[in-house]
Design a protein around this motif. Structure first.
Motif, short mmCIF file in Angstrom:
data_model
loop_
_atom_site.label_atom_id
_atom_site.label_comp_id
_atom_site.label_asym_id
_atom_site.label_seq_id
_atom_site.Cartn_x
_atom_site.Cartn_y
_atom_site.Cartn_z
N ARG A 156 0.83 -1.21 0.00
CA ARG A 156 0.00 0.00 0.00
C ARG A 156 0.86 1.26 0.00
N THR A 157 1.95 1.22 0.80
CA THR A 157 2.84 2.39 0.85
C THR A 157 3.51 2.63 -0.49
N GLU A 160 1.03 4.16 -2.88
CA GLU A 160 0.71 5.55 -2.57
C GLU A 160 1.86 6.49 -2.91
N GLN A 168 1.78 5.50 -10.47
CA GLN A 168 0.89 4.62 -9.72
C GLN A 168 0.27 3.55 -10.63
#
Length: 272
Positions: free
Chosen positions: A113-114, A117, A122
């Motif tokens: 997830r990091t 983000e 992305q």
């Protein structure tokens, strides 16, 4: 001396005087012993119980019943009290290993997830994670080959006593210990795998297999082997049936038996 002068009123010579009969009890008077027994019975029956005595007896009964239930509950929940110290240590280590695997999985997801983000691209990062997730799901579904550290479990059954449920127990123990890919005699084991048949005539997902039964398992060897050797576990159960189980650790195990990718008839992917 005349008979009138005989003070003891003895009879003819050589005869003892007749015994004087005991006085007869008065009419209506019971013997003393019988009278005491009757008084005791009269005091005990019918029982004369007061309301306070009934309440006390009921409270004592409820208290005794509660204590009995508590003692039985404590006995049922203390199945490990009789276990040896080394067995308890082994079980505790297994629980710690499972907890650590869950913590590692949580950390991996947090890292993904990091990265997603913080990535400048992305879309590209999402594509990489999607491909990695697809590979992982393919391993679980048995549609792609897998390799990694693990163990081989070989079960010899000369008497044909090994049943289908014993092989299923072995699979469950391995999965609980962190097995990620399993193959039995060329058959890939997946979530919906089933075992059938009797001893000496076993089938995996409908495919007949013969002894020796060889398990190829990918996972952490230090977790997989102890899971099979716990007291009352897979190895001991097989030994009771005159079967033998050999476990060998390896740095690389190849699980290349594949399952066909089946397209679902009704389920479709959802963005949520």
């Amino acid at each position: 001396m005349s008979n009138d002068e005989n003070p003891r009123n003895e009879g003819p010579a050589g005869e003892l005087p007749a015994e004087v009969p005991a006085p007869a009890p008065e009419p209506g008077a019971a013997p003393e012993e019988s009278s005491g027994r009757q008084r005791l019975l009269a005091g005990l029956w019918p029982p004369r119980v007061s309301r306070a005595q009934l309440i006390v007896a009921l409270l004592l009964f409820v208290l005794g019943l509660g204590l009995a239930i508590q003692v039985r509950s404590n006995s049922d929940n203390s199945a490990l009290r009789g276990a040896r110290q080394e067995d308890l240590v082994r079980i505790l280590d297994e629980l710690d290993n499972r907890t650590q695997r869950l913590e590692d999985e949580k950390q991996r997801l947090d890292d993904q997830r990091t990265e997603l983000e913080n990535s400048s691209d992305q879309a590209e990062e999402a594509r990489k994670q999607t491909l990695e997730k697809e590979r992982q799901l393919g391993i679980l579904a048995g549609t792609v080959a897998a390799k990694g550290p693990g163990i081989t479990l070989t079960i010899n059954d000369p008497s044909g006593a090994v049943e289908a449920d014993m092989l299923l127990d072995a699979i469950q123990e391995l999965r609980a210990a962190g097995a990620e890919a399993i193959e039995i005699n060329g058959v890939r084991v997946v979530a919906n795998t089933y075992f059938s048949g009797d001893g000496g005539d076993l089938r995996v997902d409908g495919r007949k297999i013969r002894a020796p039964y060889e398990f190829k398992v990918i996972g952490k060897p230090q977790d997989l082997e102890p899971a099979l050797n716990i007291p009352g576990g897979v190895v001991q159960t097989l030994e009771k049936e005159q079967a033998t189980a050999e476990v060998a650790q390896a740095e690389e195990i190849v699980v290349d038996a594949l399952r066909p990718a089946k397209r679902p008839d009704y389920a479709r992917s959802s963005p949520q």
